[in-house]
Design a protein around this motif. Structure first.
Motif, PDB file in Angstrom:
ATOM      1  N   TRP A  64       0.953  -1.092  -0.413  1.00 20.40           N
ATOM      2  CA  TRP A  64       0.245   0.203  -0.092  1.00 20.40           C
ATOM      3  C   TRP A  64       0.687   1.412  -0.259  1.00 20.40           C
ATOM      4  CZ3 TRP A  64      -5.145  -0.186  -1.108  1.00 20.40           C
ATOM      5  CH2 TRP A  64      -6.049  -1.362  -0.994  1.00 20.40           C
ATOM      6  N   GLY A  65       1.917   1.124   0.965  1.00 18.47           N
ATOM      7  CA  GLY A  65       2.813   2.282   0.929  1.00 18.47           C
ATOM      8  C   GLY A  65       3.371   2.992  -0.289  1.00 18.47           C
ATOM      9  N   THR A  66       4.418   1.688  -1.378  1.00 21.51           N
ATOM     10  CA  THR A  66       4.768   2.074  -2.073  1.00 21.51           C
ATOM     11  C   THR A  66       3.597   2.384  -3.151  1.00 21.51           C
ATOM     12  OG1 THR A  66       5.134  -0.897  -3.370  1.00 21.51           O
ATOM     13  CG2 THR A  66       6.923   0.648  -1.938  1.00 21.51           C
ATOM     14  N   VAL A  67       2.524   1.545  -3.179  1.00 24.40           N
ATOM     15  CA  VAL A  67       1.548   1.773  -4.459  1.00 24.40           C
ATOM     16  C   VAL A  67       0.588   3.017  -4.372  1.00 24.40           C
ATOM     17  CG1 VAL A  67      -0.433   1.177  -5.468  1.00 24.40           C
ATOM     18  CG2 VAL A  67       1.005  -0.232  -4.513  1.00 24.40           C
ATOM     19  N   GLU A  68       0.851   3.719  -3.344  1.00 21.44           N
ATOM     20  CA  GLU A  68       0.671   5.738  -2.700  1.00 21.44           C
ATOM     21  C   GLU A  68       1.826   6.107  -3.880  1.00 21.44           C
ATOM     22  OE1 GLU A  68      -0.891   5.293   0.929  1.00 21.44           O
ATOM     23  OE2 GLU A  68      -1.939   4.542   0.730  1.00 21.44           O
ATOM     24  N   ALA A  69       2.929   5.954  -3.251  1.00 29.35           N
ATOM     25  CA  ALA A  69       4.095   6.766  -4.031  1.00 29.35           C
ATOM     26  C   ALA A  69       4.082   6.529  -5.082  1.00 29.35           C
ATOM     27  CB  ALA A  69       5.257   6.510  -3.065  1.00 29.35           C
ATOM     28  N   ALA A  70       3.602   5.559  -6.107  1.00 30.34           N
ATOM     29  CA  ALA A  70       3.624   5.491  -7.062  1.00 30.34           C
ATOM     30  C   ALA A  70       2.801   6.363  -7.746  1.00 30.34           C
ATOM     31  CB  ALA A  70       3.842   3.912  -7.368  1.00 30.34           C
ATOM     32  N   LEU A  71       1.218   6.538  -6.995  1.00 33.99           N
ATOM     33  CA  LEU A  71       0.584   6.987  -7.900  1.00 33.99           C
ATOM     34  C   LEU A  71       0.650   8.440  -7.653  1.00 33.99           C
ATOM     35  CD1 LEU A  71      -3.164   4.628  -6.582  1.00 33.99           C
ATOM     36  CD2 LEU A  71      -1.213   4.631  -8.870  1.00 33.99           C
ATOM     37  N   GLU A  72       1.835   9.027  -6.042  1.00 36.79           N
ATOM     38  CA  GLU A  72       1.504  10.378  -6.504  1.00 36.79           C
ATOM     39  C   GLU A  72       2.512  10.501  -7.500  1.00 36.79           C
ATOM     40  OE1 GLU A  72       2.816  10.411  -2.012  1.00 36.79           O
ATOM     41  OE2 GLU A  72       1.243  10.172  -1.511  1.00 36.79           O
ATOM     42  N   LEU A  73       3.231   9.624  -7.729  1.00 33.48           N
ATOM     43  CA  LEU A  73       3.691   9.995  -9.020  1.00 33.48           C
ATOM     44  C   LEU A  73       3.841  10.319 -10.113  1.00 33.48           C
ATOM     45  CD1 LEU A  73       7.406   7.941  -8.529  1.00 33.48           C
ATOM     46  CD2 LEU A  73       7.767   9.894  -7.880  1.00 33.48           C
ATOM     47  N   LEU A  74       2.623   9.792 -10.667  1.00 33.40           N
ATOM     48  CA  LEU A  74       2.207   9.234 -11.615  1.00 33.40           C
ATOM     49  C   LEU A  74       1.104  10.389 -11.446  1.00 33.40           C
ATOM     50  CD1 LEU A  74       0.697   8.088 -14.104  1.00 33.40           C
ATOM     51  CD2 LEU A  74      -1.327   7.627 -12.736  1.00 33.40           C
ATOM     52  N   ASP A  75       0.653  11.114 -10.689  1.00 29.11           N
ATOM     53  CA  ASP A  75       0.331  12.475 -10.050  1.00 29.11           C
ATOM     54  C   ASP A  75       0.582  13.183 -11.211  1.00 29.11           C
ATOM     55  OD1 ASP A  75      -2.321  11.282  -9.632  1.00 29.11           O
ATOM     56  OD2 ASP A  75      -2.616  12.730  -7.626  1.00 29.11           O
ATOM     57  N   ASP A  76       2.287  13.851 -10.563  1.00 31.44           N
ATOM     58  CA  ASP A  76       2.655  14.658 -11.105  1.00 31.44           C
ATOM     59  C   ASP A  76       3.062  14.619 -12.249  1.00 31.44           C
ATOM     60  OD1 ASP A  76       2.593  15.379  -7.790  1.00 31.44           O
ATOM     61  OD2 ASP A  76       5.108  14.359  -7.423  1.00 31.44           O
ATOM     62  N   ALA A  77       3.712  13.472 -12.598  1.00 33.95           N
ATOM     63  CA  ALA A  77       4.123  13.941 -14.226  1.00 33.95           C
ATOM     64  C   ALA A  77       2.704  13.705 -15.062  1.00 33.95           C
ATOM     65  CB  ALA A  77       4.178  11.685 -14.675  1.00 33.95           C
ATOM     66  N   LEU A  78       1.949  14.016 -14.707  1.00 41.04           N
ATOM     67  CA  LEU A  78       0.648  13.995 -15.382  1.00 41.04           C
ATOM     68  C   LEU A  78       0.077  15.671 -15.680  1.00 41.04           C
ATOM     69  CD1 LEU A  78      -1.977  11.234 -15.308  1.00 41.04           C
ATOM     70  CD2 LEU A  78      -0.139  11.775 -17.007  1.00 41.04           C
ATOM     71  N   ALA A  79       0.452  16.487 -14.276  1.00 35.06           N
ATOM     72  CA  ALA A  79      -0.024  17.218 -13.867  1.00 35.06           C
ATOM     73  C   ALA A  79       1.078  18.490 -14.472  1.00 35.06           C
ATOM     74  CB  ALA A  79       0.150  17.825 -12.132  1.00 35.06           C
ATOM     75  N   SER A  80       2.580  17.835 -15.036  1.00 34.34           N
ATOM     76  CA  SER A  80       3.301  18.802 -15.760  1.00 34.34           C
ATOM     77  C   SER A  80       3.595  18.104 -16.911  1.00 34.34           C
ATOM     78  CB  SER A  80       5.198  18.229 -14.757  1.00 34.34           C
ATOM     79  OG  SER A  80       5.260  17.080 -15.472  1.00 34.34           O
ATOM     80  N   ARG A  81       2.736  17.552 -17.394  1.00 32.21           N
ATOM     81  CA  ARG A  81       2.183  17.355 -19.178  1.00 32.21           C
ATOM     82  C   ARG A  81       1.685  18.565 -19.559  1.00 32.21           C
ATOM     83  NH1 ARG A  81       2.405  11.181 -20.904  1.00 32.21           N
ATOM     84  NH2 ARG A  81       2.372  12.197 -23.098  1.00 32.21           N
TER      85      ARG A  81
END
Length: 323
Positions: free
Chosen positions: A306-323
């Motif tokens: 759960w911890g690493t998946v939430e961290a991965a989704l936070e990385l995804l959010d940031d990447a999509l927001a910066s596109r």
């Protein structure tokens, strides 16, 4: 994350505990999710995991500490859900010698056992309550959540992450050992063997540390107990080894003699995906799609899921927001 989801589609590569947890969270937050994997969930390494969640012995202010903390919180909540396969169990963590440095438990000082109740040969230990997971039941639970959220699983072998990227604008790489071929990530197999026996009356778990090529551990799951454990690096053999069966049972019987006569129900072998540097969490553009890697958990895949998946989704959010 839901603000970025909308009706976006995503491919999650891998159907182990990391992949299914990722797919569930994404589907429940609005993504059209497909899990694509070479093996069905109940054929992955995750199904034979010992699956004790924590306790958290990592130093505070480190990523693994936070991943374990989030995992303990999530699985403690799941213990209240019927059919999750998660129970809260009391048990002991022990060592032959006291550790050479101060240790904390979930960031708090450890109250060690000093009442003479430790098994012979062990000079240090403590008791605690922590979630223990029946992985067959838990993976089915995740699959049911994924289905209810509209996600689906496809069993087929991908040739590369580029193939997945052609199918969706978001790819979550949770491929475990498969990340070697699919993404060039340096993960290696660590072979582990467990012996499942009929429960002779065991209620508490037991775990020896530090871990080496072998150690004593057992985790009760209702009418059966999973005995362990072994760790053989760079060993990809998934065939059970009879000699190891006898050795594992004999070691556990040193702690509780009832195991000596317990009926062996099953022998389980799994290959833990270990990475020298620890979990690989990173964002990469692959064939125009946003790909997030979450691989290399070794023997901590369940507890840190759960911890690493939430961290991965936070990385995804940031990447999509910066596109």
């Amino acid at each position: 994350m839901s603000s970025n989801a909308g009706s976006s589609s995503a491919v999650v590569v891998g159907a182990g505990v990391i992949g299914l947890t990722t797919a569930v969270l994404m589907a429940e937050r609005g993504y059209d999710v497909r899990v694509v994997a070479a093996q069905a969930p109940l054929q992955t390494t995750s199904v034979v995991a010992s699956a004790m969640v924590g306790p958290n012995l990592f130093p505070e202010a480190t990523p693994p500490f936070e991943w374990e903390r989030r995992g303990r919180e999530a699985f403690t909540r799941l213990a209240e859900e019927t059919g999750s396969g998660v129970t809260l169990r009391r048990g002991a963590l022990v060592a032959r010698q006291p550790p050479p440095f101060p240790m904390t438990l979930d960031g708090r000082p450890i109250d060690t056992v000093d009442d003479g109740s430790l098994p012979e040969g062990f000079g240090w230990g403590f008791r605690t309550v922590t979630p223990v997971v029946d992985m067959r039941a838990y993976l089915r639970f995740l699959l049911a959540r994924l289905d209810a959220a509209g996600g689906r699983v496809e069993i087929r072998r991908l040739s590369s992450l580029t193939e997945a990227a052609r199918e969706a604008p978001v790819v979550m790489n949770c491929s475990g050992l498969g990340a070697r071929e699919l993404a060039g990530v340096a993960v290696r197999p660590v072979r582990g063997q467990h012996v499942v026996v009929a429960n002779p009356g065991i209620e508490e778990f037991f775990m020896e540390s530090p871990f080496g090529p072998s150690w004593i551990s057992f985790w009760p799951h209702g009418d059966r107990v999973v005995l362990g454990s072994t760790a053989a690096r760079d060993d990809s053999d998934t065939a059970p080894r009879e000699q190891e069966v006898h050795e594992i049972v004999a070691r556990c019987a040193q702690v509780d003699p009832r195991f000596a006569d317990a009926s062996v129900l099953e022998v389980q072998v799994g290959l833990r995906p270990e990475r020298e540097e620890g979990v690989h969490l990173a964002v990469q553009e692959v064939a125009g799609s946003t790909c997030v890697h979450n691989v290399g958990h070794g023997g901590s895949g369940v507890s840190q899921s759960w911890g690493t998946v939430e961290a991965a989704l936070e990385l995804l959010d940031d990447a999509l927001a910066s596109r």
